[in-house]
Write a protein that holds these residues in place. Structure first.
Motif, PDB file in Angstrom:
ATOM      1  N   THR A  71       1.014   1.455  -5.766  1.00 53.23           N
ATOM      2  CA  THR A  71      -0.370   1.349  -4.817  1.00 53.23           C
ATOM      3  C   THR A  71      -0.190   0.391  -3.427  1.00 53.23           C
ATOM      4  O   THR A  71      -1.038  -0.038  -3.026  1.00 53.23           O
ATOM      5  N   ARG A 120       0.324  -1.469  -0.200  1.00 52.25           N
ATOM      6  CA  ARG A 120      -0.398  -0.906   0.973  1.00 52.25           C
ATOM      7  C   ARG A 120       0.747  -0.717   2.003  1.00 52.25           C
ATOM      8  O   ARG A 120       0.436  -0.124   3.002  1.00 52.25           O
ATOM      9  N   GLY A 121       1.770  -1.486   1.732  1.00 50.86           N
ATOM     10  CA  GLY A 121       3.056  -0.996   2.638  1.00 50.86           C
ATOM     11  C   GLY A 121       3.298   0.346   2.662  1.00 50.86           C
ATOM     12  O   GLY A 121       3.705   1.093   3.466  1.00 50.86           O
ATOM     13  N   LEU A 122       3.395   0.815   1.633  1.00 48.44           N
ATOM     14  CA  LEU A 122       3.678   2.159   1.227  1.00 48.44           C
ATOM     15  C   LEU A 122       2.730   3.146   1.622  1.00 48.44           C
ATOM     16  O   LEU A 122       2.669   4.145   2.387  1.00 48.44           O
ATOM     17  N   ALA A 123       1.435   2.938   1.060  1.00 46.51           N
ATOM     18  CA  ALA A 123       0.239   3.617   1.489  1.00 46.51           C
ATOM     19  C   ALA A 123      -0.124   3.893   2.959  1.00 46.51           C
ATOM     20  O   ALA A 123      -0.274   4.905   3.590  1.00 46.51           O
ATOM     21  N   TYR A 124       0.220   2.775   3.750  1.00 48.22           N
ATOM     22  CA  TYR A 124      -0.379   2.565   5.134  1.00 48.22           C
ATOM     23  C   TYR A 124       0.720   2.118   6.254  1.00 48.22           C
ATOM     24  O   TYR A 124       0.293   2.000   7.250  1.00 48.22           O
ATOM     25  N   GLY A 125       1.749   1.885   5.676  1.00 45.73           N
ATOM     26  CA  GLY A 125       2.659   0.863   6.600  1.00 45.73           C
ATOM     27  C   GLY A 125       2.103  -0.449   7.047  1.00 45.73           C
ATOM     28  O   GLY A 125       2.195  -1.039   7.880  1.00 45.73           O
ATOM     29  N   ASP A 126       1.247  -0.761   6.131  1.00 48.46           N
ATOM     30  CA  ASP A 126       0.394  -2.172   6.192  1.00 48.46           C
ATOM     31  C   ASP A 126       1.152  -3.404   6.126  1.00 48.46           C
ATOM     32  O   ASP A 126       0.778  -4.094   4.844  1.00 48.46           O
ATOM     33  N   GLY A 127       1.959  -3.634   6.589  1.00 49.66           N
ATOM     34  CA  GLY A 127       2.948  -4.860   6.707  1.00 49.66           C
ATOM     35  C   GLY A 127       3.895  -5.100   7.570  1.00 49.66           C
ATOM     36  O   GLY A 127       4.014  -4.276   8.861  1.00 49.66           O
ATOM     37  N   ARG A 168       0.541  -6.183   2.797  1.00 49.53           N
ATOM     38  CA  ARG A 168      -0.660  -6.886   2.679  1.00 49.53           C
ATOM     39  C   ARG A 168      -0.919  -6.896   0.882  1.00 49.53           C
ATOM     40  O   ARG A 168      -1.819  -7.498   0.448  1.00 49.53           O
ATOM     41  N   ARG A 219      -7.267   2.744  -3.404  1.00 45.86           N
ATOM     42  CA  ARG A 219      -7.496   3.684  -2.148  1.00 45.86           C
ATOM     43  C   ARG A 219      -8.325   3.138  -1.067  1.00 45.86           C
ATOM     44  O   ARG A 219      -9.435   2.622  -1.295  1.00 45.86           O
ATOM     45  N   TYR A 266      -8.770   2.707   3.525  1.00 40.02           N
ATOM     46  CA  TYR A 266      -7.955   1.826   4.739  1.00 40.02           C
ATOM     47  C   TYR A 266      -8.328   0.271   4.706  1.00 40.02           C
ATOM     48  O   TYR A 266      -7.794  -0.656   4.808  1.00 40.02           O
ATOM     49  N   PRO A 296      -8.939  -3.279   4.055  1.00 36.30           N
ATOM     50  CA  PRO A 296      -7.934  -4.261   3.081  1.00 36.30           C
ATOM     51  C   PRO A 296      -8.685  -4.790   1.980  1.00 36.30           C
ATOM     52  O   PRO A 296     -10.132  -5.210   2.165  1.00 36.30           O
ATOM     53  N   LEU A 320       5.416  -2.157   9.799  1.00 41.40           N
ATOM     54  CA  LEU A 320       5.873  -1.270   9.151  1.00 41.40           C
ATOM     55  C   LEU A 320       5.923   0.395   9.551  1.00 41.40           C
ATOM     56  O   LEU A 320       6.759   1.054   9.063  1.00 41.40           O
ATOM     57  N   CYS A 321       5.004   0.497  10.619  1.00 43.93           N
ATOM     58  CA  CYS A 321       4.934   1.915  11.155  1.00 43.93           C
ATOM     59  C   CYS A 321       5.817   2.209  12.083  1.00 43.93           C
ATOM     60  O   CYS A 321       5.645   1.972  13.485  1.00 43.93           O
TER      61      CYS A 321
END
Lengths: 269, 269
Positions: free
Chosen positions: A17, A19-26, A87, A92, A94, A96, A140-141
């Motif tokens: 789960t 968020r780096g994987l889910a949304y490139g959030d990092g 993060r 689930r 967007y 944070p 990360l995106c």
């Protein structure tokens, strides 16, 4: 306290789960280990801190991070250290999560990237989107770079030149770019796209000592066509001269050589 | 054969070298489970397939994927299924590995997203970059939406309106948008930014039956100012009327109600 995971040969995992994987959030940093220390470590940490501020991710404790990096390097003299900071895990959506629990992943690789002193470069069709909110930092995106690299794999060149959607020169898929015009040492302004590289910063800060006038400016493909010399930079491979850009051969490597000597990068970066 | 990981309450993990984490190098789908089946499952799979083609990630075997989704849903009647498909684990570097070994992560959640029939919406400062190569598909690089949602958390509104960097209306942070002008039902063209939603597609395909003329067009904030009615769509929450956009109150909900009835979305989507 961030969660650290050390990798060297063995596998490690992150929560599905995250968020780096889910949304490139990092964010990430890829660092050169030389003589047991990280080259330009302070610059890497400063860029990471700027990224954390832009994304509102808490910056890890510096002392703890240094100890973790030392532990993962484990006495290696030379190699590559990669750090991913996300993060953290999330439910689930967007938004944070209220609880801040960043994930830190560290990788150590005893292989240093090969760094030939010269590169051939081909201009890619794949462009980089422009967004001031995300430009400059190493988030990360990176699908644009991945697709750029995929395009490059079908071409006869070592690196791809990427323009932004409005036609500005930004740099390579994983390198910054410098164009020499006389004594002017120009590098693309990265206010709308691209990553402000650590080696780019070192070159900008030391150019004057080497007799060049550094300048961040909006560069087009035409500006590259009139350049006396072009070189590219990256934290792992140092400074590499461009010996060919599309159909044009380049034969001047003097500025790259001077900057390499100035930064004491040595053989093979 | 893709690696599937099932989650429901318990935790699961992915390899820390996965390119989904490293570079946002993958796709996702978030699907509504209703009466034991996935609503618009075919549309979700078609969008996923288009994303795979754009990113050059092999599309999983459909039969196997359906069996895996059934297994993770595990007899749930209602809830949410999320699927993440990445290019798989990788060594360092943007270049996709020669060996294709995509990762599939599946999540099942018995909670269905709350779906009030009306939403208040605030225009966000955060913009969406424009890049035709990545527009439309549901890839993992979603920092713009994350930052949009973060901005929204400081505002008094249920959803944020996001424009592209050139000022075109794209949609909500996690919803597509429709603007009604008379019998014209306009939704933003998503050729440069945004995600082509599954519920958006259903509305476009059934608008004519409900007496509306559907149209994908370039919409500005001014076009929204003259709209008789605005509604938003999302695969999980269905169709929701916009009752306020910034300072403007909207009081017509007829098109949203008709489309909801036409698509048989029922109470609470």
């Amino acid at each position: 306290v961030p969660t650290a995971r050390y990798i060297r040969g063995q596998t490690a995992s992150v929560d599905a789960t995250d968020r780096g994987l889910a949304y490139g959030d990092g964010l990430f940093e890829t660092m050169a280990l030389r003589a047991g220390g990280i080259r330009y470590f302070g610059y890497h940490l400063e860029r990471l801190a700027e990224g954390c501020e832009r994304l509102a991710i808490p910056f890890p404790d510096r002392g703890e991070l240094e100890r973790e990096i030392e532990a993962v390097a484990g006495g290696l003299e030379r190699g590559t250290i990669k750090l991913i900071l996300t993060r953290g895990p999330g439910i689930r959506g967007y938004a944070p999560p209220k609880t801040r629990a960043p994930t830190v992943v560290l990788f150590a690789d005893p292989a240093a990237a090969p760094a030939p002193p010269e590169l051939t470069v081909a201009t890619l069709k794949m462009r980089l989107g422009e967004n001031a909110s995300l430009a400059g930092i190493k988030h990360l995106c990176r699908l644009e770079q991945v697709l750029g690299r995929l395009e490059l794999s079908r071409l006869e060149a070592d690196e791809g030149l990427m323009l932004s959607t409005s036609g500005m020169v930004i740099g390579g898929t994983s390198r910054n770019l410098f164009a020499v015009h006389g004594r002017a040492l120009k590098t693309p302004d990265l206010g709308l796209a691209g990553i402000r590289g650590v080696m780019r910063r070192a070159v900008l800060e030391h150019a004057a000592e080497a007799g060049y006038a550094p300048e961040e400016s909006r560069l087009t493909a035409a500006d590259l066509g009139t350049a006396d010399e072009i070189f590219m930079t990256n934290a792992l491979v140092g400074i590499q001269s461009v010996s060919r850009l599309d159909a044009r051969r380049l034969v001047k490597f003097e500025a790259a050589e001077r900057m390499r000597a100035m930064l004491d990068l040595g053989e093979g970066a």
